[in-house]
Design an enzyme around this catalytic site. Sequence first.
Site, short mmCIF file in Angstrom:
data_model
loop_
_atom_site.label_atom_id
_atom_site.label_comp_id
_atom_site.label_asym_id
_atom_site.label_seq_id
_atom_site.Cartn_x
_atom_site.Cartn_y
_atom_site.Cartn_z
CG ASN A 87 -2.07 -1.01 1.04
OD1 ASN A 87 -2.10 -1.79 0.09
ND2 ASN A 87 -3.00 -1.03 1.99
NE ARG A 223 -5.65 -9.78 1.17
CZ ARG A 223 -5.88 -8.48 0.99
NH1 ARG A 223 -6.34 -7.75 1.99
NH2 ARG A 223 -5.65 -7.90 -0.17
#
Length: 346
Positions: A87, A223
Amino acid sequence: MKKIFLLFFFLMALAPAPAGGQNPLKSEDNEFFSSPEAGRIGRQVLLWQRNTGGWPKNVDMAKPLSDADRAKVLADKSRRDDSTIDNNATTMQMYYLARLYSATKDKSYRDAFRKGLQYLFEGQYPNGGWPQFWPEVRVKYARHITFNDRAMENVMNLLLDIYEGSAPFNAKGLVTKNMKNMAKKAFDKGLECILDCQIIVDGQATVWCQQHDEYTLKPTKARSFELASYCSTESAGLLDLLMKLKNPSERVKNAVNGGMAWFEANKIIGYKYIHTGEDSYIISHTDAKPLWARFYDFEECKPFFCGRDGIMRRNLSEIEQERRGGYGWYTEFPGTLYKKYAEWSA
């Protein structure tokens, strides 16, 4: 009013740059970075830097800190499990510190920048890749070579700017000759890793997965809703990086040509992606720009979507609203590469 504007400027600088757009932290206008407000924010960026040399993610480092906040940040400086390149973390702070040093020649900014650079050097795997977090991780997938959210791409762009001497890294005294050489060496290793990770099908270069195994370099899941697959957004970012290289090798040329051919073969025409933040869907639209799904499966090379249950589905409407609204499932980003690719090919 001036403070509000300066705060807005910094927050925009720490946000991801628009696809194909210019990073605001690379502006050559030093006026803001010479201001007291830029210095205040800079001191907070220094405070947030971990002893590892990296920074945590998803933190508003321009927000004024209370005494209690400051004490908490100081107490966390020794943490070793939240330094990351995810990020836009670490690379964005390094751009900002380089700008501040260029404007002020304050050595505290230079030293913190150099510490961040050492963090990047130390985090690189022998095969040239970078994980999402290091030196310690809280989840296993954070050890994978991470292209997701343009993590490794951001590091590579920063190293490229450093060894080419682009602003703000051309400020006298910011980086030594040895640091520039180390940046070039790390970039070259990273380039080999990117090329080694590119998915080859029947001898043809295609694109990349969001993350690749740190040992085998094979595509791998992260994930529960991020399965191993062909990934559009991250692959477009990598191709954008490869097309910046001067005098590209034949292998780089093959990588770019193969990747762009894959995008051309898998674009979606006649639909527009609507993402409200709470939900998302596509609608028929005659004037829509080409779209690409975020994920394509390896068996049929068709778009798929996945909720937190980890089950692959063909329609976005079949996964839970929380994941529909909380993730970007389509992108127009590859379409911005076509003009650049035409010029690059010529």
